[in-house]
Write a protein that holds these residues in place. Sequence first.
Motif, PDB file in Angstrom:
ATOM      1  N   GLY A   6       1.182  11.016  -5.327  1.00 49.02           N
ATOM      2  CA  GLY A   6       1.045  10.679  -3.912  1.00 49.02           C
ATOM      3  C   GLY A   6       1.667   9.332  -3.583  1.00 49.02           C
ATOM      4  O   GLY A   6       2.341   9.179  -2.564  1.00 49.02           O
ATOM      5  N   ASN A   7       1.452   8.354  -4.457  1.00 51.57           N
ATOM      6  CA  ASN A   7       2.044   7.038  -4.229  1.00 51.57           C
ATOM      7  C   ASN A   7       3.566   7.101  -4.275  1.00 51.57           C
ATOM      8  O   ASN A   7       4.252   6.446  -3.496  1.00 51.57           O
ATOM      9  N   ALA A  92      -9.485   8.073   2.474  1.00 49.60           N
ATOM     10  CA  ALA A  92      -9.226   9.025   3.568  1.00 49.60           C
ATOM     11  C   ALA A  92      -7.871   8.754   4.198  1.00 49.60           C
ATOM     12  O   ALA A  92      -7.115   9.679   4.505  1.00 49.60           O
ATOM     13  N   THR A  93      -7.545   7.484   4.365  1.00 41.95           N
ATOM     14  CA  THR A  93      -6.259   7.123   4.963  1.00 41.95           C
ATOM     15  C   THR A  93      -5.111   7.529   4.048  1.00 41.95           C
ATOM     16  O   THR A  93      -4.124   8.120   4.490  1.00 41.95           O
ATOM     17  N   TRP A  94      -5.250   7.243   2.754  1.00 43.89           N
ATOM     18  CA  TRP A  94      -4.218   7.619   1.779  1.00 43.89           C
ATOM     19  C   TRP A  94      -4.014   9.128   1.765  1.00 43.89           C
ATOM     20  O   TRP A  94      -2.880   9.608   1.814  1.00 43.89           O
ATOM     21  N   LEU A  95      -5.098   9.893   1.700  1.00 43.46           N
ATOM     22  CA  LEU A  95      -4.995  11.352   1.684  1.00 43.46           C
ATOM     23  C   LEU A  95      -4.329  11.881   2.954  1.00 43.46           C
ATOM     24  O   LEU A  95      -3.507  12.795   2.898  1.00 43.46           O
ATOM     25  N   ALA A  96      -4.675  11.303   4.108  1.00 42.85           N
ATOM     26  CA  ALA A  96      -4.076  11.733   5.375  1.00 42.85           C
ATOM     27  C   ALA A  96      -2.582  11.438   5.401  1.00 42.85           C
ATOM     28  O   ALA A  96      -1.782  12.270   5.838  1.00 42.85           O
ATOM     29  N   PHE A 100       0.309  14.153   5.640  1.00 49.33           N
ATOM     30  CA  PHE A 100       1.269  14.060   6.735  1.00 49.33           C
ATOM     31  C   PHE A 100       2.703  14.099   6.205  1.00 49.33           C
ATOM     32  O   PHE A 100       3.550  14.814   6.733  1.00 49.33           O
ATOM     33  N   ILE A 101       2.985  13.314   5.163  1.00 53.08           N
ATOM     34  CA  ILE A 101       4.346  13.261   4.622  1.00 53.08           C
ATOM     35  C   ILE A 101       4.760  14.628   4.092  1.00 53.08           C
ATOM     36  O   ILE A 101       5.894  15.074   4.334  1.00 53.08           O
ATOM     37  N   GLU A 102       3.857  15.315   3.421  1.00 51.55           N
ATOM     38  CA  GLU A 102       4.184  16.665   2.940  1.00 51.55           C
ATOM     39  C   GLU A 102       4.533  17.568   4.130  1.00 51.55           C
ATOM     40  O   GLU A 102       5.514  18.313   4.076  1.00 51.55           O
TER      41      GLU A 102
END
Length: 108
Positions: A6-7, A92-96, A100-102
């Motif tokens: 994700g990072n 939550a922000t990281w997951l969102a 979103f990017i995906e």
Amino acid sequence: MKTEEGNKLIADFMGMKYNPELKRAFIDGKWRYRTLHFDTDWNWMMSAVKKVEATDDGYYDVRIMGSYCEILTLDEDVIVQMSERENPKITATWLAVVEFIEWYNTQK
């Protein structure tokens, strides 16, 4: 998705060069940091949030409230909603942002 993946997705979205073997990012003309910190550091995370809001079409808004984060169009159409009651707000922000990017990458 694993944190490192994700990072890296966020780094790519932001135009950062990242070497997974060295676990370093090329920032401001220098290789820096041993790992990417979007999942743990608000300075890193907010730079990603700003990038989401400043996409080429400039059409997205990120709202962070408690342990809830949503990303929507300026017309209020929700793209991503993420709630992490058991985890910190940054999770939550990281997951969102990752979700979103995906999604965003499929819209090109």
